[in-house]
Design a protein around this motif. Structure first.
Motif, mmCIF file in Angstrom:
data_model
loop_
_atom_site.group_PDB
_atom_site.id
_atom_site.type_symbol
_atom_site.label_atom_id
_atom_site.label_comp_id
_atom_site.label_asym_id
_atom_site.label_seq_id
_atom_site.Cartn_x
_atom_site.Cartn_y
_atom_site.Cartn_z
ATOM 1 N N GLY A 54 8.443 11.360 -4.076
ATOM 2 C CA GLY A 54 7.939 10.058 -4.523
ATOM 3 C C GLY A 54 7.510 10.041 -5.991
ATOM 4 N N ILE A 55 6.771 11.039 -6.399
ATOM 5 C CA ILE A 55 6.279 11.060 -7.792
ATOM 6 C C ILE A 55 7.458 11.236 -8.760
ATOM 7 C CG2 ILE A 55 4.917 12.469 -9.434
ATOM 8 C CD1 ILE A 55 3.130 10.628 -7.795
ATOM 9 N N ASP A 56 8.435 12.078 -8.378
ATOM 10 C CA ASP A 56 9.614 12.267 -9.248
ATOM 11 C C ASP A 56 10.420 10.974 -9.366
ATOM 12 O OD1 ASP A 56 8.989 14.844 -9.812
ATOM 13 O OD2 ASP A 56 10.252 15.701 -8.222
ATOM 14 N N LYS A 57 10.475 10.216 -8.263
ATOM 15 C CA LYS A 57 11.194 8.925 -8.323
ATOM 16 C C LYS A 57 10.472 7.958 -9.260
ATOM 17 C CE LYS A 57 13.414 9.209 -3.832
ATOM 18 N NZ LYS A 57 13.218 9.014 -2.415
ATOM 19 N N CYS A 58 9.136 7.999 -9.238
ATOM 20 C CA CYS A 58 8.365 7.149 -10.166
ATOM 21 C C CYS A 58 8.689 7.538 -11.611
ATOM 22 C CB CYS A 58 6.858 7.314 -9.943
ATOM 23 S SG CYS A 58 6.264 6.613 -8.406
ATOM 24 N N LEU A 59 8.700 8.849 -11.872
ATOM 25 C CA LEU A 59 8.971 9.314 -13.240
ATOM 26 C C LEU A 59 10.365 8.864 -13.674
ATOM 27 C CD1 LEU A 59 7.503 12.938 -12.954
ATOM 28 C CD2 LEU A 59 6.502 11.011 -14.217
ATOM 29 N N ALA A 60 11.316 8.925 -12.724
ATOM 30 C CA ALA A 60 12.698 8.550 -13.060
ATOM 31 C C ALA A 60 12.789 7.062 -13.379
ATOM 32 C CB ALA A 60 13.622 8.900 -11.894
ATOM 33 N N SER A 61 12.099 6.223 -12.606
ATOM 34 C CA SER A 61 12.277 4.784 -12.886
ATOM 35 C C SER A 61 11.504 4.357 -14.135
ATOM 36 C CB SER A 61 12.007 3.923 -11.654
ATOM 37 O OG SER A 61 10.681 3.681 -11.470
ATOM 38 N N ILE A 62 10.406 5.051 -14.437
ATOM 39 C CA ILE A 62 9.696 4.758 -15.699
ATOM 40 C C ILE A 62 10.622 5.094 -16.881
ATOM 41 C CG2 ILE A 62 7.774 5.571 -17.165
ATOM 42 C CD1 ILE A 62 6.181 5.815 -14.408
ATOM 43 N N LYS A 63 11.355 6.210 -16.735
ATOM 44 C CA LYS A 63 12.296 6.597 -17.788
ATOM 45 C C LYS A 63 13.477 5.620 -17.853
ATOM 46 C CE LYS A 63 14.470 10.703 -19.574
ATOM 47 N NZ LYS A 63 15.302 11.808 -19.162
ATOM 48 N N ALA A 64 13.992 5.264 -16.687
ATOM 49 C CA ALA A 64 15.163 4.367 -16.646
ATOM 50 C C ALA A 64 14.860 3.012 -17.300
ATOM 51 C CB ALA A 64 15.599 4.156 -15.202
ATOM 52 N N ARG A 72 0.837 -1.199 0.000
ATOM 53 C CA ARG A 72 0.000 0.000 0.000
ATOM 54 C C ARG A 72 0.880 1.261 0.000
ATOM 55 N NH1 ARG A 72 -5.311 -1.419 0.611
ATOM 56 N NH2 ARG A 72 -5.737 -3.364 1.715
ATOM 57 N N THR A 73 2.030 1.184 -0.671
ATOM 58 C CA THR A 73 2.933 2.340 -0.769
ATOM 59 C C THR A 73 2.247 3.481 -1.521
ATOM 60 O OG1 THR A 73 4.778 0.802 -0.908
ATOM 61 C CG2 THR A 73 5.211 3.068 -1.634
ATOM 62 N N ASN A 74 2.369 4.688 -0.959
ATOM 63 C CA ASN A 74 1.764 5.861 -1.591
ATOM 64 C C ASN A 74 2.856 6.878 -1.923
ATOM 65 O OD1 ASN A 74 0.323 8.046 -2.386
ATOM 66 N ND2 ASN A 74 -0.956 8.197 -0.549
ATOM 67 N N PRO A 75 3.322 6.913 -3.174
ATOM 68 C CA PRO A 75 4.409 7.837 -3.530
ATOM 69 C C PRO A 75 4.058 9.298 -3.270
ATOM 70 C CG PRO A 75 3.954 6.305 -5.330
ATOM 71 C CD PRO A 75 2.862 6.125 -4.328
ATOM 72 N N ARG A 76 2.766 9.603 -3.270
ATOM 73 C CA ARG A 76 2.376 11.001 -3.044
ATOM 74 C C ARG A 76 2.649 11.441 -1.612
ATOM 75 N NH1 ARG A 76 -3.518 11.518 -5.608
ATOM 76 N NH2 ARG A 76 -3.739 9.565 -4.466
ATOM 77 N N LYS A 77 2.819 10.461 -0.724
ATOM 78 C CA LYS A 77 3.103 10.790 0.685
ATOM 79 C C LYS A 77 4.604 10.696 0.973
ATOM 80 C CE LYS A 77 -0.817 11.823 2.416
ATOM 81 N NZ LYS A 77 -1.904 10.906 2.691
ATOM 82 N N MET A 78 5.412 10.449 -0.076
ATOM 83 C CA MET A 78 6.857 10.288 0.145
ATOM 84 C C MET A 78 7.585 11.479 -0.451
ATOM 85 S SD MET A 78 6.945 6.381 -1.159
ATOM 86 C CE MET A 78 8.348 5.650 -0.421
ATOM 87 N N GLU A 79 8.613 11.880 0.211
ATOM 88 C CA GLU A 79 9.449 12.994 -0.270
ATOM 89 C C GLU A 79 9.947 12.667 -1.694
ATOM 90 O OE1 GLU A 79 10.628 15.501 2.126
ATOM 91 O OE2 GLU A 79 11.546 16.576 0.439
#
Ligand code: F6P
Length: 344
Positions: A81-91, A72-79
Protein backbone atom coordinates in the motif's frame (compact mmCIF):
# COMPACT_ATOMS: atom_id res chain seq x y z
CA UNK A 1 4.10 23.76 -7.94
CA UNK A 2 1.88 20.72 -8.41
CA UNK A 3 0.03 19.96 -5.21
CA UNK A 4 -2.14 16.95 -4.35
CA UNK A 5 -5.05 17.18 -1.91
CA UNK A 6 -7.01 14.43 -0.18
CA UNK A 7 -9.72 14.20 2.46
CA UNK A 8 -9.62 11.04 4.62
CA UNK A 9 -11.58 9.44 7.48
CA UNK A 10 -15.09 10.38 8.55
CA UNK A 11 -16.42 13.42 6.71
CA UNK A 12 -16.81 16.70 8.49
CA UNK A 13 -18.52 20.04 7.71
CA UNK A 14 -15.85 22.41 6.39
CA UNK A 15 -13.83 19.96 4.26
CA UNK A 16 -14.90 21.74 1.08
CA UNK A 17 -14.01 25.10 2.59
CA UNK A 18 -10.42 23.88 3.23
CA UNK A 19 -10.10 22.53 -0.34
CA UNK A 20 -11.47 25.76 -1.80
CA UNK A 21 -9.20 28.00 0.26
CA UNK A 22 -6.01 26.04 -0.52
CA UNK A 23 -6.83 25.84 -4.24
CA UNK A 24 -7.83 29.51 -4.58
CA UNK A 25 -4.79 30.85 -2.75
CA UNK A 26 -2.55 28.37 -4.58
CA UNK A 27 -3.85 29.31 -8.01
CA UNK A 28 -4.33 33.06 -7.56
CA UNK A 29 -1.29 33.77 -5.41
CA UNK A 30 1.29 31.09 -6.27
CA UNK A 31 0.19 29.92 -9.77
CA UNK A 32 -0.05 26.33 -8.52
CA UNK A 33 -1.71 23.36 -10.17
CA UNK A 34 -3.80 20.92 -8.09
CA UNK A 35 -4.68 17.25 -8.25
CA UNK A 36 -7.51 15.93 -6.07
CA UNK A 37 -7.22 12.32 -4.90
CA UNK A 38 -10.61 10.63 -4.62
CA UNK A 39 -11.84 8.91 -1.44
CA UNK A 40 -8.91 9.55 0.85
CA UNK A 41 -5.95 7.20 0.72
CA UNK A 42 -7.89 4.86 -1.60
CA UNK A 43 -7.45 7.41 -4.37
CA UNK A 44 -3.73 7.58 -3.75
CA UNK A 45 -3.29 3.78 -3.65
CA UNK A 46 -5.35 3.38 -6.84
CA UNK A 47 -4.27 6.65 -8.45
CA UNK A 48 -7.85 7.87 -8.79
CA UNK A 49 -7.81 11.62 -9.27
CA UNK A 50 -9.80 14.59 -10.48
CA UNK A 51 -8.53 18.01 -11.43
CA UNK A 52 -9.02 20.83 -8.96
CA UNK A 53 -9.17 24.33 -10.35
CA UNK A 54 -10.89 27.62 -9.62
CA UNK A 55 -14.01 26.43 -11.42
CA UNK A 56 -14.27 23.06 -9.65
CA UNK A 57 -13.99 24.67 -6.22
CA UNK A 58 -16.54 27.35 -7.04
CA UNK A 59 -19.83 27.21 -5.10
CA UNK A 60 -18.64 24.65 -2.51
CA UNK A 61 -17.82 26.84 0.51
CA UNK A 62 -21.14 26.20 2.22
CA UNK A 63 -21.51 22.55 1.26
CA UNK A 64 -21.14 19.67 3.73
CA UNK A 65 -19.38 16.43 2.76
CA UNK A 66 -16.37 16.65 0.45
CA UNK A 67 -16.19 17.02 -3.32
CA UNK A 68 -13.26 14.57 -3.19
CA UNK A 69 -15.32 12.05 -1.19
CA UNK A 70 -13.61 10.11 1.58
CA UNK A 71 -12.91 6.64 2.97
CA UNK A 72 -11.21 4.95 5.88
CA UNK A 73 -8.71 3.18 3.58
CA UNK A 74 -5.46 2.34 5.38
CA UNK A 75 -2.57 1.76 2.94
CA UNK A 76 -0.45 0.45 5.80
CA UNK A 77 -2.80 -2.53 6.07
CA UNK A 78 -2.67 -3.25 2.31
CA UNK A 79 -0.10 -5.36 0.52
CA UNK A 80 2.36 -2.85 -0.95
CA UNK A 81 0.00 0.00 0.00
CA UNK A 82 2.66 2.55 0.93
CA UNK A 83 4.69 1.76 -2.23
CA UNK A 84 1.55 2.27 -4.33
CA UNK A 85 1.07 5.67 -2.68
CA UNK A 86 4.67 6.61 -3.49
CA UNK A 87 4.17 5.49 -7.09
CA UNK A 88 1.03 7.54 -7.66
CA UNK A 89 2.54 10.64 -6.03
CA UNK A 90 5.41 10.26 -8.51
CA UNK A 91 3.10 9.53 -11.45
CA UNK A 92 1.26 12.81 -10.79
CA UNK A 93 4.53 14.77 -10.61
CA UNK A 94 3.56 16.18 -7.24
CA UNK A 95 5.78 18.62 -5.38
CA UNK A 96 3.65 18.36 -2.25
CA UNK A 97 0.56 16.74 -0.77
CA UNK A 98 -2.01 18.31 1.57
CA UNK A 99 -3.70 15.70 3.78
CA UNK A 100 -6.96 16.81 5.40
CA UNK A 101 -7.90 14.34 8.10
CA UNK A 102 -7.81 13.15 11.68
CA UNK A 103 -5.30 10.97 13.49
CA UNK A 104 -5.78 7.92 11.22
CA UNK A 105 -5.29 9.91 7.99
CA UNK A 106 -2.34 11.81 9.49
CA UNK A 107 -0.83 8.52 10.74
CA UNK A 108 -0.57 7.36 7.12
CA UNK A 109 0.74 10.82 6.15
CA UNK A 110 3.44 10.40 8.79
CA UNK A 111 4.48 7.04 7.32
CA UNK A 112 4.92 8.79 3.94
CA UNK A 113 6.78 11.72 5.53
CA UNK A 114 9.24 9.11 6.80
CA UNK A 115 9.68 8.14 3.13
CA UNK A 116 10.53 11.79 2.27
CA UNK A 117 7.12 12.72 0.84
CA UNK A 118 6.50 16.47 1.26
CA UNK A 119 3.29 16.70 3.23
CA UNK A 120 1.35 19.37 5.12
CA UNK A 121 -1.60 18.18 7.23
CA UNK A 122 -4.85 19.89 8.15
CA UNK A 123 -6.61 18.67 11.32
CA UNK A 124 -10.16 17.40 10.83
CA UNK A 125 -12.56 15.66 13.15
CA UNK A 126 -15.91 16.60 14.60
CA UNK A 127 -14.70 14.82 17.75
CA UNK A 128 -12.18 17.69 18.26
CA UNK A 129 -9.70 15.30 19.87
CA UNK A 130 -6.56 15.84 17.81
CA UNK A 131 -3.77 16.98 20.10
CA UNK A 132 -1.74 20.09 19.32
CA UNK A 133 -4.67 22.18 18.10
CA UNK A 134 -7.24 24.04 20.14
CA UNK A 135 -9.94 23.31 17.57
CA UNK A 136 -10.71 21.14 14.56
CA UNK A 137 -13.13 22.52 11.97
CA UNK A 138 -16.45 20.65 11.96
CA UNK A 139 -16.66 20.53 15.73
CA UNK A 140 -18.53 23.83 16.02
CA UNK A 141 -21.09 22.64 13.47
CA UNK A 142 -21.56 19.30 15.24
CA UNK A 143 -22.02 21.07 18.58
CA UNK A 144 -24.57 23.46 17.04
CA UNK A 145 -26.57 20.55 15.60
CA UNK A 146 -26.44 18.64 18.91
CA UNK A 147 -27.40 21.74 20.92
CA UNK A 148 -30.36 22.43 18.67
CA UNK A 149 -31.45 18.79 19.04
CA UNK A 150 -31.17 19.03 22.85
CA UNK A 151 -33.29 22.21 22.80
CA UNK A 152 -35.93 20.36 20.81
CA UNK A 153 -35.82 17.34 23.12
CA UNK A 154 -36.61 19.61 26.08
CA UNK A 155 -40.11 20.42 24.87
CA UNK A 156 -41.12 16.86 24.02
CA UNK A 157 -39.57 15.51 27.26
CA UNK A 158 -41.46 18.14 29.26
CA UNK A 159 -44.75 17.45 27.47
CA UNK A 160 -44.54 13.75 28.43
CA UNK A 161 -42.83 13.96 31.85
CA UNK A 162 -39.98 11.87 30.43
CA UNK A 163 -36.27 11.55 30.74
CA UNK A 164 -34.60 11.65 27.31
CA UNK A 165 -31.02 10.43 26.85
CA UNK A 166 -29.33 11.96 23.81
CA UNK A 167 -26.33 10.05 22.41
CA UNK A 168 -23.80 12.17 20.53
CA UNK A 169 -20.52 11.36 18.78
CA UNK A 170 -17.19 11.28 20.61
CA UNK A 171 -15.24 8.06 20.40
CA UNK A 172 -12.37 8.76 22.80
CA UNK A 173 -13.16 12.27 24.00
CA UNK A 174 -16.34 13.93 25.20
CA UNK A 175 -15.94 17.34 23.53
CA UNK A 176 -19.30 17.26 21.72
CA UNK A 177 -21.14 15.82 24.74
CA UNK A 178 -19.78 18.26 27.31
CA UNK A 179 -20.09 21.33 25.06
CA UNK A 180 -23.58 20.63 23.71
CA UNK A 181 -24.62 19.31 27.12
CA UNK A 182 -23.63 22.53 28.88
CA UNK A 183 -24.91 24.74 26.04
CA UNK A 184 -28.19 22.79 25.95
CA UNK A 185 -28.68 22.76 29.73
CA UNK A 186 -28.49 18.96 30.18
CA UNK A 187 -29.06 17.61 33.69
CA UNK A 188 -26.29 15.02 33.39
CA UNK A 189 -23.50 14.41 30.88
CA UNK A 190 -21.57 11.18 30.25
CA UNK A 191 -18.12 11.32 28.64
CA UNK A 192 -15.44 8.70 27.83
CA UNK A 193 -12.99 10.44 30.18
CA UNK A 194 -14.93 9.68 33.36
CA UNK A 195 -16.78 6.49 34.40
CA UNK A 196 -20.54 7.08 34.44
CA UNK A 197 -22.09 6.89 37.90
CA UNK A 198 -25.70 5.95 37.12
CA UNK A 199 -26.70 6.01 40.82
CA UNK A 200 -25.54 9.62 41.06
CA UNK A 201 -27.37 10.55 37.84
CA UNK A 202 -30.54 8.89 39.20
CA UNK A 203 -30.24 10.97 42.39
CA UNK A 204 -29.92 14.21 40.38
CA UNK A 205 -32.98 13.34 38.29
CA UNK A 206 -35.04 12.41 41.39
CA UNK A 207 -33.99 15.64 43.09
CA UNK A 208 -35.20 17.59 40.03
CA UNK A 209 -38.45 15.66 40.05
CA UNK A 210 -38.97 16.29 43.79
CA UNK A 211 -38.43 19.99 43.11
CA UNK A 212 -41.12 20.23 40.47
CA UNK A 213 -39.33 19.45 37.19
CA UNK A 214 -40.92 16.28 35.91
CA UNK A 215 -38.63 15.89 32.90
CA UNK A 216 -34.86 15.67 32.39
CA UNK A 217 -32.28 15.56 29.62
CA UNK A 218 -29.12 13.45 29.76
CA UNK A 219 -26.38 13.75 27.11
CA UNK A 220 -23.95 10.91 26.62
CA UNK A 221 -20.97 10.49 24.29
CA UNK A 222 -20.95 7.31 22.19
CA UNK A 223 -17.59 6.35 23.74
CA UNK A 224 -18.72 6.71 27.36
CA UNK A 225 -18.39 3.48 29.29
CA UNK A 226 -21.19 1.41 30.75
CA UNK A 227 -20.97 0.81 34.53
CA UNK A 228 -19.43 -2.58 33.62
CA UNK A 229 -16.51 -0.64 32.10
CA UNK A 230 -17.42 -1.67 28.55
CA UNK A 231 -18.30 0.52 25.58
CA UNK A 232 -21.55 -0.07 23.67
CA UNK A 233 -20.75 -1.39 20.20
CA UNK A 234 -22.72 -2.38 17.12
CA UNK A 235 -21.44 -5.83 16.11
CA UNK A 236 -17.82 -6.82 16.36
CA UNK A 237 -16.54 -5.53 12.99
CA UNK A 238 -13.51 -3.25 13.09
CA UNK A 239 -12.61 -0.67 10.44
CA UNK A 240 -9.23 -0.58 8.65
CA UNK A 241 -7.75 1.39 11.52
CA UNK A 242 -9.00 -1.09 14.14
CA UNK A 243 -11.91 0.98 15.46
CA UNK A 244 -15.11 -0.62 16.71
CA UNK A 245 -18.44 0.76 15.52
CA UNK A 246 -19.78 2.51 18.61
CA UNK A 247 -23.51 2.86 19.20
CA UNK A 248 -26.06 2.09 21.87
CA UNK A 249 -24.74 3.66 25.07
CA UNK A 250 -27.72 6.08 25.05
CA UNK A 251 -30.26 3.25 25.07
CA UNK A 252 -28.30 1.29 27.71
CA UNK A 253 -28.12 4.35 29.96
CA UNK A 254 -31.84 5.06 29.37
CA UNK A 255 -32.75 1.54 30.53
CA UNK A 256 -30.62 1.87 33.67
CA UNK A 257 -32.12 5.29 34.49
CA UNK A 258 -35.65 3.95 34.09
CA UNK A 259 -34.82 0.97 36.36
CA UNK A 260 -33.31 3.17 39.05
CA UNK A 261 -35.77 6.08 39.01
CA UNK A 262 -39.03 4.57 37.75
CA UNK A 263 -39.29 7.57 35.36
CA UNK A 264 -40.28 6.82 31.77
CA UNK A 265 -37.10 7.21 29.75
CA UNK A 266 -36.37 7.32 26.02
CA UNK A 267 -33.14 7.55 24.07
CA UNK A 268 -32.22 9.19 20.80
CA UNK A 269 -28.96 8.74 18.89
CA UNK A 270 -28.04 11.79 16.79
CA UNK A 271 -25.45 9.78 14.85
CA UNK A 272 -24.36 11.07 11.47
CA UNK A 273 -26.75 14.04 11.45
CA UNK A 274 -23.94 15.69 13.43
CA UNK A 275 -21.56 15.28 10.50
CA UNK A 276 -23.86 16.27 7.66
CA UNK A 277 -24.94 19.53 6.11
CA UNK A 278 -23.65 23.03 5.90
CA UNK A 279 -20.79 24.21 8.16
CA UNK A 280 -21.28 27.09 10.59
CA UNK A 281 -19.66 30.44 9.82
CA UNK A 282 -17.03 29.68 12.51
CA UNK A 283 -16.11 26.39 10.80
CA UNK A 284 -16.00 28.00 7.34
CA UNK A 285 -13.67 30.65 8.71
CA UNK A 286 -11.41 28.15 10.53
CA UNK A 287 -11.36 25.83 7.52
CA UNK A 288 -10.46 28.75 5.24
CA UNK A 289 -7.64 29.82 7.56
CA UNK A 290 -6.34 26.22 7.69
CA UNK A 291 -6.51 25.81 3.90
CA UNK A 292 -4.58 28.99 3.16
CA UNK A 293 -2.06 28.28 5.94
CA UNK A 294 -1.46 24.81 4.46
CA UNK A 295 -0.63 26.14 0.98
CA UNK A 296 1.53 28.86 2.54
CA UNK A 297 3.53 26.19 4.41
CA UNK A 298 3.98 24.28 1.14
CA UNK A 299 5.52 27.40 -0.42
CA UNK A 300 7.74 27.96 2.61
CA UNK A 301 8.97 24.34 2.13
CA UNK A 302 7.86 23.75 5.70
CA UNK A 303 6.86 20.09 5.35
CA UNK A 304 5.97 17.37 7.84
CA UNK A 305 3.81 19.92 9.66
CA UNK A 306 0.18 20.11 10.74
CA UNK A 307 -1.53 23.51 10.71
CA UNK A 308 -3.11 24.18 14.10
CA UNK A 309 -5.02 26.79 16.05
CA UNK A 310 -3.38 28.06 19.23
CA UNK A 311 -5.61 30.56 20.99
CA UNK A 312 -6.69 32.75 18.09
CA UNK A 313 -3.53 32.26 16.01
CA UNK A 314 -2.93 29.77 13.20
CA UNK A 315 0.48 28.16 13.46
CA UNK A 316 1.94 24.68 12.83
CA UNK A 317 3.44 21.77 14.74
CA UNK A 318 5.30 18.61 13.69
CA UNK A 319 2.59 16.35 12.28
CA UNK A 320 3.86 13.35 14.27
CA UNK A 321 3.19 15.20 17.55
CA UNK A 322 -0.51 15.55 16.72
CA UNK A 323 -1.07 11.83 16.30
CA UNK A 324 0.87 10.83 19.41
CA UNK A 325 -2.09 11.14 21.74
CA UNK A 326 -5.78 11.98 21.99
CA UNK A 327 -6.77 15.42 23.29
CA UNK A 328 -9.33 14.66 25.94
CA UNK A 329 -11.56 17.16 27.75
CA UNK A 330 -10.11 18.95 30.75
CA UNK A 331 -11.10 18.43 34.38
CA UNK A 332 -12.14 22.11 34.35
CA UNK A 333 -14.91 21.41 31.84
CA UNK A 334 -16.13 18.43 33.86
CA UNK A 335 -16.08 20.62 36.98
CA UNK A 336 -18.00 23.33 35.10
CA UNK A 337 -20.76 20.84 34.21
CA UNK A 338 -20.80 19.32 37.72
CA UNK A 339 -20.94 22.76 39.34
CA UNK A 340 -24.25 23.45 37.59
CA UNK A 341 -25.97 20.53 39.31
CA UNK A 342 -27.23 20.45 42.91
CA UNK A 343 -25.37 18.43 45.57
CA UNK A 344 -27.35 15.23 46.06
O1 F6P B 1 -15.08 11.09 12.73
C1 F6P B 1 -15.12 10.55 14.03
C2 F6P B 1 -16.43 9.93 14.25
O2 F6P B 1 -17.37 10.93 14.07
C3 F6P B 1 -16.60 9.23 15.59
O3 F6P B 1 -17.13 10.04 16.58
C4 F6P B 1 -17.48 8.08 15.26
O4 F6P B 1 -17.27 7.00 16.16
C5 F6P B 1 -17.09 7.74 13.89
O5 F6P B 1 -16.70 8.93 13.30
C6 F6P B 1 -18.16 7.03 13.11
O6 F6P B 1 -17.89 7.14 11.75
P1 F6P B 1 -18.29 6.14 10.62
O7 F6P B 1 -19.68 5.70 10.87
O8 F6P B 1 -18.15 6.95 9.38
O9 F6P B 1 -17.33 5.01 10.66
Amino acid sequence: MRVGILTGGGDCPGLNAVIRAAVRKGIFHYKDEFVGFLEGWRGVVENQTRPLNAESVSGILHLGGTILRTSRTNPRKMEGGIDKCLASIKANNLDALITIGGDDTQGVANALIEKEVKIVGVPKTIDNDLSGTDACFGFDTAVSIATEAIDRLHSTAEAHNRVIVCEVMGRDAGWIAITSGIAGGADAIGVPEKPMDIDHIAKILKHRHDNGKKFSIVVVAEGAKLPSGEKATQGSKLDAFGHERLSGIGQAVAELIEQKTGFETRSVNLGHTQRGGTPTAYDRMLATRYGTAAIDLVHQSNFGRLVVLRGTEITSIPLKDAIAKTRTISDDLIALADGLQPEV
